[in-house]
Design a protein around this motif. Structure first.
Motif, PDB file in Angstrom:
ATOM      1  N   HIS B  36      -6.357  -8.284  -4.168  1.00  0.00           N
ATOM      2  CA  HIS B  36      -7.317  -7.648  -5.087  1.00  0.00           C
ATOM      3  C   HIS B  36      -7.745  -8.622  -6.171  1.00  0.00           C
ATOM      4  O   HIS B  36      -7.158  -9.699  -6.320  1.00  0.00           O
ATOM      5  N   HIS B  38      -7.581  -8.847  -9.494  1.00  0.00           N
ATOM      6  CA  HIS B  38      -6.950  -9.155 -10.777  1.00  0.00           C
ATOM      7  C   HIS B  38      -6.584 -10.639 -10.847  1.00  0.00           C
ATOM      8  O   HIS B  38      -6.250 -11.249  -9.836  1.00  0.00           O
ATOM      9  N   HIS B  41      -3.665 -12.378  -9.091  1.00  0.00           N
ATOM     10  CA  HIS B  41      -3.628 -12.331  -7.629  1.00  0.00           C
ATOM     11  C   HIS B  41      -4.778 -13.122  -6.989  1.00  0.00           C
ATOM     12  O   HIS B  41      -4.623 -13.670  -5.905  1.00  0.00           O
ATOM     13  N   HIS B  91      -4.755   0.679  -5.701  1.00  0.00           N
ATOM     14  CA  HIS B  91      -4.502   0.092  -7.027  1.00  0.00           C
ATOM     15  C   HIS B  91      -5.788   0.104  -7.877  1.00  0.00           C
ATOM     16  O   HIS B  91      -5.820   0.663  -8.968  1.00  0.00           O
ATOM     17  N   ASP B 112      -0.455  -5.189  -5.659  1.00  0.00           N
ATOM     18  CA  ASP B 112      -0.153  -4.133  -6.615  1.00  0.00           C
ATOM     19  C   ASP B 112      -0.606  -2.838  -5.957  1.00  0.00           C
ATOM     20  O   ASP B 112      -1.603  -2.831  -5.248  1.00  0.00           O
ATOM     21  N   ASP B 332      -3.825  -6.936 -16.125  1.00  0.00           N
ATOM     22  CA  ASP B 332      -3.235  -5.748 -15.558  1.00  0.00           C
ATOM     23  C   ASP B 332      -2.748  -4.779 -16.600  1.00  0.00           C
ATOM     24  O   ASP B 332      -3.101  -4.808 -17.753  1.00  0.00           O
TER      25      ASP B 332
HETATM   26 ZN   LIG Z   1      -3.425  -5.803 -10.146  1.00  0.00          ZN
END
Ligand SMILES: [Zn+2]
Ligand SMILES: [Zn+2]
Lengths: 177, 340
Positions: B36, B38, B41, B91, B112, B332
């Motif tokens: 994803h 974020h 990541h 998520h 996540d 996050d």
């Molecule tokens: Zn995340």
């Protein structure tokens, strides 16, 4: 207990004196007589005696939540407050309407003389009837650790706004007995 | 003869030697599969990226002109003798778990995740495997999330109370994911929703891919604070108490995060109201998800790794802590007092 918990949440949520006084005054205005007196007593430092040791209460909570002691311990070390840790760990309760602060204080007075193993079912039963914030306050009553950040001065201001000095004198009498 | 494990944990990140790729690597690699968008990541500097279709707009928005291939959820792809496939992680919109299989050996890297549907993200889909890589951001039993309706009632009640007290509600939340979800919980009949540029940029990317969000007004330097009575401001947490927010007069500051479950954190952050909203699974969610995978081997990457791993081992699983550089501290949920 719902109104008392709501008051606690409001006091906790603000650092502004005016808002604290307003929250207290509003609560005191609408609270039934005995709740009002107990609130004054609690906020001015008259704590009920400890009913159950913190260690025992923690063990009961772990048992009720189905968690091993070490995990309750670790949770406590992160949350930093035992009453709050227990309140958060226990399974969601079914808050019962109409059971006031004074109801629960009388309830605790009623089991004070019992041995611990008879107090236990009474405490577990109470937990089931309270939501997380209410439990936190209840647990603080049980462990004798009730401390809320309301200064005497602030309390007096709120009181003066609602009822004048007579009630303050009453609160002091209550504290003294 | 035993074969090498399908996935290994290296200084660059989670690596599949046979497929020649990494998953959410934190050092530049030739080929990265991304769970994803974020920041911890999806990082810059990889040769090629592979992600779900639904993650593409956010990845391009964040990382610019990257070499990006995409797959639909559930669409398998062969990479050097192994099969990879994305499955929804629930998520944030576009987030995925990544299934990696070779013969009968199946690994799932969950990135996540959150198991309760939020009305926006593709709902979490349990995937059976033998090896499950999990986060544990909120891997302690004190973390339990209230349901959507309760949070919505709290948010909208606070909005009205703030206005009644002559204060402007300013709600802090991270742009990708959290701010979006709050939008779906806010009641636009109370007043207009004004957004900070950082929030609006992500909203625009997601509106463009067809998500329906309530109407918002982007705040610009020209915005007249008096033109929107009754408005709520939605902004990144860093904007709480900033000059940007003070422009709108006395405020009541709200903050939405899983950490708001803890009174100590609420008090340290000194916000007026905390709302318990997280894009990560709570304790019950983590346990449920792991159960569903039927995995016997669990690798715990970030969060309360030691405690959560010990708990899983107590339950009879073969669990271990895997040190990673996933923090989740910045983009996050896992923001604590460390953040200025
Ligand atoms: Zn995340
Ligand atoms: Zn993360």
């Amino acid at each position: 207990m719902k109104d008392f918990a709501a008051l606690f949440t409001r006091l906790d949520a603000t650092t502004r004196t005016t808002e604290k006084v307003a929250a207290l005054a509003e609560y005191l205005e609408q609270a039934p007589e005995d709740d009002r007196l107990w609130t004054l007593a609690l906020f001015t430092g008259r704590r009920p005696k400890r009913l159950v040791s913190a260690a025992r209460l923690r063990a009961w909570a772990g048992e009720r939540a189905g968690l091993p002691d070490w995990l309750v311990e670790e949770s406590y070390s992160i949350v930093g407050d035992l009453a709050e840790t227990i309140a958060l760990l226990l399974p969601e309760g079914e808050p019962v309407e109409g059971k006031s602060l004074s109801h629960w204080i009388k309830y605790l007075q009623g089991i004070a003389h019992l041995p611990d193993d008879e107090k236990k079912p009474a405490i577990l039963d109470a937990w089931d009837q309270l939501d997380a914030t209410q439990r936190l306050l209840f647990d603080k009553l049980v462990t004798g650790g009730f401390r809320v950040g309301v200064s005497q001065k602030l309390m007096t201001r709120a009181l003066a706004r609602v009822t004048g000095q007579e009630e303050a004198a009453l609160a002091h009498r209550l504290m003294g007995d | 003869m035993a074969r090498d494990p399908l996935l290994i944990f290296t200084p660059e990140g989670i690596h599949c030697p046979e497929g020649g790729f990494h998953i959410d690597p934190w050092r530049p690699v030739a080929r990265a599969l991304i769970t994803h968008g974020h920041a911890d990541h999806a990082r810059e500097g990889h040769g090629a990226y592979l992600a779900p279709h639904a993650a593409a707009p956010v990845l391009r928005h964040r990382l610019g002109d990257i070499r990006l291939g995409t797959l639909a959820y559930g669409e398998p792809r062969e990479i050097g003798g192994v099969t990879v496939c994305f499955h929804p992680a629930g998520h944030v919109p576009g987030s995925a778990q990544i299934r990696v299989a070779r013969g009968g050996e199946v690994w799932v890297v969950s990135g996540d995740y959150k198991v309760a549907p939020d009305g926006l993200s593709e709902p979490f889909e349990p995937v059976e495997c033998q090896h499950f890589v999990t986060e544990s951001t909120f891997g302690l039993p004190v973390f339990r999330w209230p349901d959507r309706d309760q949070v919505a009632a709290e948010l909208n009640g606070w909005w009205k109370d703030s206005l009644a007290a002559g204060r402007r509600p300013v709600l802090g939340a991270y742009a990708l994911g959290k701010a979006l979800r709050l939008l779906t919980l806010l009641d636009p009949s109370i007043g207009p929703i004004l957004t900070h540029g950082a929030v609006e940029a992500t909203n625009a990317a997601l509106r463009a891919q067809g998500l329906s969000l309530p109407e918002t007004v982007r705040v610009t330097p020209e915005t007249d604070p008096d033109a929107y009575p009754g408005a709520l401001l939605l902004a990144p947490p860093s904007a709480l108490g900033s000059r940007w927010a003070r422009h709108f007069g006395p405020s009541s500051n709200g903050f939405a995060s899983g950490w708001m479950r803890l009174r100590g954190v609420r008090r340290r952050r000194a916000v007026d109201r905390g709302f318990v909203v997280s894009d990560h699974a709570d304790w019950a969610g983590l346990n449920w998800a792991i159960d569903q995978t039927k995995a016997e081997n669990v690798y715990v990457t970030h969060g309360y790794t030691e405690n959560f791993t010990r708990w899983l081992c107590d339950k009879g699983l073969n669990a271990q802590v895997v040190p990673t550089e996933f923090g989740g501290e910045v983009e996050d949920d896992a923001v604590t007092e460390a953040e200025a």
